[in-house]
Design a protein around this motif. Sequence first.
Motif, PDB file in Angstrom:
ATOM      1  N   ALA A 150       0.805  -1.223   0.000  1.00 37.63           N
ATOM      2  CA  ALA A 150       0.000   0.000   0.000  1.00 37.63           C
ATOM      3  C   ALA A 150       0.837   1.272   0.000  1.00 37.63           C
ATOM      4  CB  ALA A 150      -0.938  -0.001   1.208  1.00 37.63           C
ATOM      5  N   SER A 151       2.089   1.191   0.413  1.00 35.78           N
ATOM      6  CA  SER A 151       2.919   2.400   0.488  1.00 35.78           C
ATOM      7  C   SER A 151       4.194   2.294  -0.344  1.00 35.78           C
ATOM      8  CB  SER A 151       3.286   2.692   1.950  1.00 35.78           C
ATOM      9  OG  SER A 151       3.988   1.598   2.517  1.00 35.78           O
ATOM     10  N   THR A 152       4.275   1.323  -1.231  1.00 32.62           N
ATOM     11  CA  THR A 152       5.463   1.119  -2.061  1.00 32.62           C
ATOM     12  C   THR A 152       5.181   1.528  -3.498  1.00 32.62           C
ATOM     13  OG1 THR A 152       6.237  -0.725  -0.691  1.00 32.62           O
ATOM     14  CG2 THR A 152       7.113  -0.581  -2.925  1.00 32.62           C
ATOM     15  N   CYS A 153       5.958   2.479  -4.020  1.00 29.92           N
ATOM     16  CA  CYS A 153       5.795   2.913  -5.407  1.00 29.92           C
ATOM     17  C   CYS A 153       6.230   1.795  -6.355  1.00 29.92           C
ATOM     18  CB  CYS A 153       6.621   4.162  -5.675  1.00 29.92           C
ATOM     19  SG  CYS A 153       6.004   5.620  -4.822  1.00 29.92           S
ATOM     20  N   PHE A 154       5.364   1.453  -7.267  1.00 33.30           N
ATOM     21  CA  PHE A 154       5.637   0.339  -8.170  1.00 33.30           C
ATOM     22  C   PHE A 154       6.881   0.590  -9.011  1.00 33.30           C
ATOM     23  CE2 PHE A 154       5.241  -1.829 -12.250  1.00 33.30           C
ATOM     24  CZ  PHE A 154       4.968  -3.127 -11.864  1.00 33.30           C
ATOM     25  N   TRP A 155       6.986   1.775  -9.583  1.00 27.48           N
ATOM     26  CA  TRP A 155       8.061   2.062 -10.524  1.00 27.48           C
ATOM     27  C   TRP A 155       9.334   2.595  -9.866  1.00 27.48           C
ATOM     28  CZ3 TRP A 155       7.707   0.166 -15.247  1.00 27.48           C
ATOM     29  CH2 TRP A 155       6.454  -0.017 -15.828  1.00 27.48           C
TER      30      TRP A 155
END
Length: 364
Positions: free
Chosen positions: A75-80
């Motif tokens: 929920a708090s991790t940027c995919f890119w």
Amino acid sequence: MKWRWRLLNSEEVGLWKEVLVAKYGVHILNSAVWSTRLNSHLTSLWWKDICDLENCVESKNWVAEMFSRSIGNGASTCFWSDLWIGDSLLYVKFPRLFSLSLQKEAKVRELVSVEGGKYNWNFIWRRRLFIWEEENVAQLVTFLANVRLSMAEDKWRWVVDAEGSFSVKSAYDVFFKEIVIGTNLPFFEANIFSNIWESPAPSKVVAFSWQLLHDRVPTKENLRLRGVLPRNSDGFCVGCGVICESTFHLFLHCKVALVVWYENFKWLGVVIVIPANLFVLFDCLSEAAKSKKSRKGFRLVWHSVIWSIWRARNNHIFKNVASDPLEIVEAAKVLSWRWSADRMHISPCLFYEWVWDPNICFNN
């Protein structure tokens, strides 16, 4: 880097964090990559330094590679732009897809849906993809095949530590390897450099000796080479007044330095011919010692003589106080005595019994 770590670490709380978030945005708590965020020209120098960490290493974002995410619920991790899978950022590994994505800021959780235990990745592109771009998407999905989310919160990890905890020492070690081009020193000189740091002399004296061996002390010759002194200045040594004051002349071959070294050799009971450079002199004194204790003492004397010569030279130039060579010898003896008493875990009298008469030592 420590401030960056404290910002990302959710266990760190305080008013300072709230102030920074209010001024610069909540992204400083959630993302390791700030390069896409433009900072105002009104930011403090301290904050600019923190932001500029990403540009310290040429051709890559060093900060982004040092922080990784232990994925939980995503929920708090940027995919890119967060390092959460593999050994590089996804926008670096798949740059074409990143440029086409309309979800550049999306979190991992926002891009995945779970149906019957199967993970489906939902990407949105700004146009229809070419066939070769669709092949890139297939590679990306294959790369993500083993991803499994949980109910736990996402956490930041410091990648160079097995436990994921940040330390200034580990950051220094990694950064040093990135930006410092090591010199290929001969084994003999490299060994001397490693040994001088083991001396019980004060740290400022050891650091000065390290500069001296690199020929980086501000002698008149070095100052003239760097344009500090005019090219047409005489640059003569204050000891002899005849020869240009270079590093090796001042500390080895000047008539004052020769007297100082020979008197100290006599004091130590060592017979030696002045060598061509300070490396060999340090090694000769180390080899002349008969025990580990005396070796440490001989090296201490080497540092004290170097330091005493330099202080006498500066007193002559800046205070117009000329020192007799024998005064420099006595100053070196006193310095080595004080340093041994302050910094070595043995009695100075026991330490100096190999150079001073026990009665004289007792009387002093």
